[in-house]
Design a protein around this motif. Structure first.
Motif, PDB file in Angstrom:
ATOM      1  N   LYS A 185       6.919  -1.716  11.659  1.00  0.00           N
ATOM      2  CA  LYS A 185       6.705  -2.051  12.962  1.00  0.00           C
ATOM      3  C   LYS A 185       5.377  -2.972  12.687  1.00  0.00           C
ATOM      4  O   LYS A 185       5.241  -3.756  13.416  1.00  0.00           O
ATOM      5  N   ARG A 186       4.491  -2.636  11.974  1.00  0.00           N
ATOM      6  CA  ARG A 186       3.370  -3.553  11.635  1.00  0.00           C
ATOM      7  C   ARG A 186       3.540  -4.817  11.107  1.00  0.00           C
ATOM      8  O   ARG A 186       3.199  -5.954  11.598  1.00  0.00           O
ATOM      9  N   ILE A 187       4.636  -5.009  10.180  1.00  0.00           N
ATOM     10  CA  ILE A 187       5.066  -6.255   9.822  1.00  0.00           C
ATOM     11  C   ILE A 187       5.785  -7.166  11.060  1.00  0.00           C
ATOM     12  O   ILE A 187       5.656  -8.262  11.046  1.00  0.00           O
TER      13      ILE A 187
ATOM     14  N   ASP B 187       2.005 -17.877   4.024  1.00  0.00           N
ATOM     15  CA  ASP B 187       1.761 -16.498   3.109  1.00  0.00           C
ATOM     16  C   ASP B 187       2.754 -15.581   3.449  1.00  0.00           C
ATOM     17  O   ASP B 187       3.384 -14.821   2.689  1.00  0.00           O
ATOM     18  N   LEU B 188       2.993 -15.432   4.853  1.00  0.00           N
ATOM     19  CA  LEU B 188       3.752 -14.312   5.578  1.00  0.00           C
ATOM     20  C   LEU B 188       5.201 -14.736   5.248  1.00  0.00           C
ATOM     21  O   LEU B 188       5.677 -13.834   4.751  1.00  0.00           O
TER      22      LEU B 188
ATOM     23  N   LEU C 243       7.581 -12.005   2.967  1.00  0.00           N
ATOM     24  CA  LEU C 243       9.064 -11.849   3.551  1.00  0.00           C
ATOM     25  C   LEU C 243      10.188 -11.987   2.745  1.00  0.00           C
ATOM     26  O   LEU C 243      11.081 -11.282   2.680  1.00  0.00           O
ATOM     27  N   GLN C 244      10.181 -13.393   2.048  1.00  0.00           N
ATOM     28  CA  GLN C 244      11.131 -13.384   1.140  1.00  0.00           C
ATOM     29  C   GLN C 244      11.188 -12.379   0.043  1.00  0.00           C
ATOM     30  O   GLN C 244      12.356 -12.141  -0.319  1.00  0.00           O
ATOM     31  N   LYS C 245      10.148 -12.215  -0.529  1.00  0.00           N
ATOM     32  CA  LYS C 245       9.978 -11.078  -1.517  1.00  0.00           C
ATOM     33  C   LYS C 245      10.654 -10.033  -0.950  1.00  0.00           C
ATOM     34  O   LYS C 245      11.589  -9.333  -1.781  1.00  0.00           O
ATOM     35  N   LEU C 246      10.352  -9.429  -0.012  1.00  0.00           N
ATOM     36  CA  LEU C 246      10.778  -8.390   0.730  1.00  0.00           C
ATOM     37  C   LEU C 246      12.148  -8.233   0.965  1.00  0.00           C
ATOM     38  O   LEU C 246      13.066  -7.479   0.762  1.00  0.00           O
TER      39      LEU C 246
END
Length: 606
Positions: free
Chosen positions: A418-420, A572-573, A577-580
């Motif tokens: 939820k924070r993301i 950067d985000l 997110l791509q890594k995630l």
């Protein structure tokens, strides 16, 4: 038939009383030494009195009355019957006897007859009342509040609808009302006398009739009443009193919401109407607890079209039918879609072009998401990304993300996701024409999967009620007021804010469980046991609404605050997110490590 037998017995008792009255009168007049003419006269007098007095008492209805309900009028009729019967008997006996009946005998006969005939009926009434009081099945009841509302409730008790209640009196904290009577009922004391009054009068139910006082005071009174072990009912709001009238239907059981002690939310209706009225509004997660309430409240502002998007067909069908029944002229569009399906979400936005989006779709169960972290990420992070990107692409005017206090210093995967989601909509706001905002609040009472329905189900099964830790506290809010503030936050948003709702004082979960057990008519630890199970994975003892860095500033609404926005580098985000995403697709065990890179405050739980 039984009643007729009792009245026949009463008639025989009356005859015995008449004979005894005459005999005792002669006995005392002649000091126990009756001479011959008066002995014959006494028997004649008894015979005549039996006929005439009996006839008079029958004429005056003395054997058609239920004497346990006798009042002054019945006693007066009895005196008339005895006096007239006595007078006729005295006259007849004096004429038919060889000698006149002595006046002293006649007077003493009247006195004794009145005393004994009346006395028998009084004794019968007392005995019957005691018997009936012992068999009285009515509920002894007190009214808390001797004002206008309490007086109206007392008046309602005279009707047939409340025939199963026995109203004892009032309790009121105003000193000047003590010992006054209202509708014939006394004001017996104040809150300090409550436990004593409950014990003395065997009170089983208290009706709280003080709708105009602050909620915090009502909450205190409810706790006092619960401590007395009685059932509590309440008149919920001053709006229930219209032109001095009240219905017994307005009296309801006290619910857990009444214990929060907070005054109701007041919305800026004009502000809400301006951005929702005549607009195409999309609610994701429309079948859920928050989403369905969002639909109900948004519908009241007459949008041009309301899009009900959800993954479960049954819940969407239910809310659609409810709204169509309540707003038959409004356009509703039920949409079955998964927010993780980017193509499907694109189709929805391209087809309907929503101008306002309330994004309530989310996985929210903390322990469940700890066991299924990849699903939490796919739904809460990338599902939110899909909906937010489409809002940006298709020119949505306002986008409101429904977030959670668990996003603050998260210790759970659910809170971290939820924070993301908050971070993503904040970053998107910087380059979008759409006003993106997040609204963060704590637990809502009664939502699916929340603690209240779980406790109620456990109580219904006879216990035990399970509490994770005796020290655990949570912020609580009712679903309607949380949703009203979410909609209000959307009205005042300029874009990029994280709005924090004033949740009031935190509530101890153990006390909540104890209160709910008492409200269900049981005694905690005696009738219903409470077991402590330990904190579950990902849970905190205390929830927070703000990080130390965010602070809070006031808005024009007294119950809504704005957390200081953080600077989020969009590039950067996107990289993180791509890594995630790569980790989720690969179902890697390092998922939580990647989450920590995005949310450094996420305390990884081993």
């Amino acid at each position: 038939m039984a009643v007729k037998k009792k009245l026949a017995v009463l008639f025989i008792v009356d005859l015995i009383i008449i004979w005894f009255s005459i005999y005792s009168a002669y006995y005392f007049r002649f000091e126990g030494k009756l001479v011959e003419p008066y002995v014959n006269q006494m028997f004649l007098y008894c015979a005549i009195s039996s006929v005439l007095c009996g006839a008079c008492m029958a004429y005056f209805g003395m054997y058609r009355k239920m004497w346990q309900y006798a009042s002054i009028s019945e006693m007066f009729a009895m005196c008339q019957a005895v006096a007239i019967g006595w007078a006729l008997s005295y006259a007849a006996a004096s004429v038919l006897s060889e000698v006149r009946v002595p006046l002293a005998v006649a007077v003493r006969t009247l006195e004794t007859s009145l005393l004994l005939v009346g006395g028998v009926r009084v004794i019968w009434r007392v005995i019957r009342l005691r018997q009936s009081s012992g068999m009285d099945k009515r509920i002894p009841t007190l009214i808390y509040g001797a004002g206008d509302c309490g007086a109206l409730v007392a008046r309602e008790f005279k009707g047939a609808a409340m025939a199963d209640h026995k109203l004892i009196g009032f309790v009121d904290d105003a000193r000047d009302k003590l010992h006054l009577t209202i509708h014939g009922l006394p004001v017996l004391g104040n809150r300090t006398d409550l436990s004593t009054l409950v014990e003395v009068f065997k009170i089983k139910e208290i009706i709280i009739a003080i709708p105009s006082v602050p909620r915090s005071q009502v909450s205190e009174i409810i706790n006092l009443c619960m401590a007395s072990g009685v059932q509590i009912k309440i008149i919920p709001a001053i709006n229930d009193l219209i032109k001095g009238k009240i219905s017994v239907n307005a009296i309801r059981n006290v619910d857990v919401e009444d214990l929060l002690g907070r005054d109701p939310v007041h919305a800026d209706l004009q502000g809400i109407a301006d951005y929702v009225h005549n607009k195409v509004v999309l609610v994701t997660g429309a079948g859920g607890s928050i989403g369905s309430e969002l639909c109900r409240q948004v519908a009241s502002f007459a949008p041009d079209k309301l899009l009900l998007l959800g993954h479960g067909e049954n819940s969407i069908y239910t809310i659609e039918m409810e709204l169509k029944h309540k707003y038959p002229g409004m356009l509703f569009e039920p949409i079955i879609a998964d927010i993780q399906d980017r193509k499907r979400i694109e189709e929805v936005f391209d087809t309907y072009r929503p101008q306002v989006v309330f994004h309530a779709a989310a996985h929210k169960h903390v322990p469940l998401m700890e066991k299924n972290p990849a699903e939490a990420v796919k739904n809460n992070v990338f599902g939110t990304q899909n909906v937010a990107d489409c809002a940006d692409k298709y020119g949505t005017e306002r986008f409101v993300l429904v977030s959670s206090d668990k996003a603050v210093n998260p210790t759970s995967v659910m809170g971290a996701t939820k924070r993301i989601a908050e971070m993503y909509v904040q970053s998107l706001n910087a380059s979008s024409r759409t006003r993106f905002a997040s609204v963060r609040f704590g637990n809502v009472l009664g939502s699916r999967g929340s603690v209240i329905p779980a406790f109620k189900a456990q109580i219904a099964r006879g216990g035990p009620v399970t509490v994770t830790d005796p020290q655990m506290v949570r912020y609580f809010m009712t679903i309607p007021e949380a949703v009203q503030l979410v909609i209000q936050a959307g009205a005042i948003s300029q874009g990029g804010e994280i709005f924090i709702l004033d949740m009031g004082e935190p509530v101890q979960i153990l006390k909540l469980a104890e209160d709910l057990i008492r409200l269900s008519g049981y005694e905690p630890y005696i009738d219903i046991p409470i077991h402590f199970t330990g904190i579950r994975e990902g849970e905190k003892l205390f929830e927070e609404l703000l990080t130390a860095e965010e602070g809070a500033t006031k808005t024009q609404h007294a119950r809504i605050y704005i957390g200081k926005p953080e600077v989020i580098q969009q590039e950067d985000l996107y990289v993180e997110l791509q890594k995630l995403n790569n980790v989720v697709l690969g179902n890697s065990e390092d998922l939580k490590d990647v989450i920590v890179q995005l949310v450094p405050l996420f305390a990884r739980v081993s």
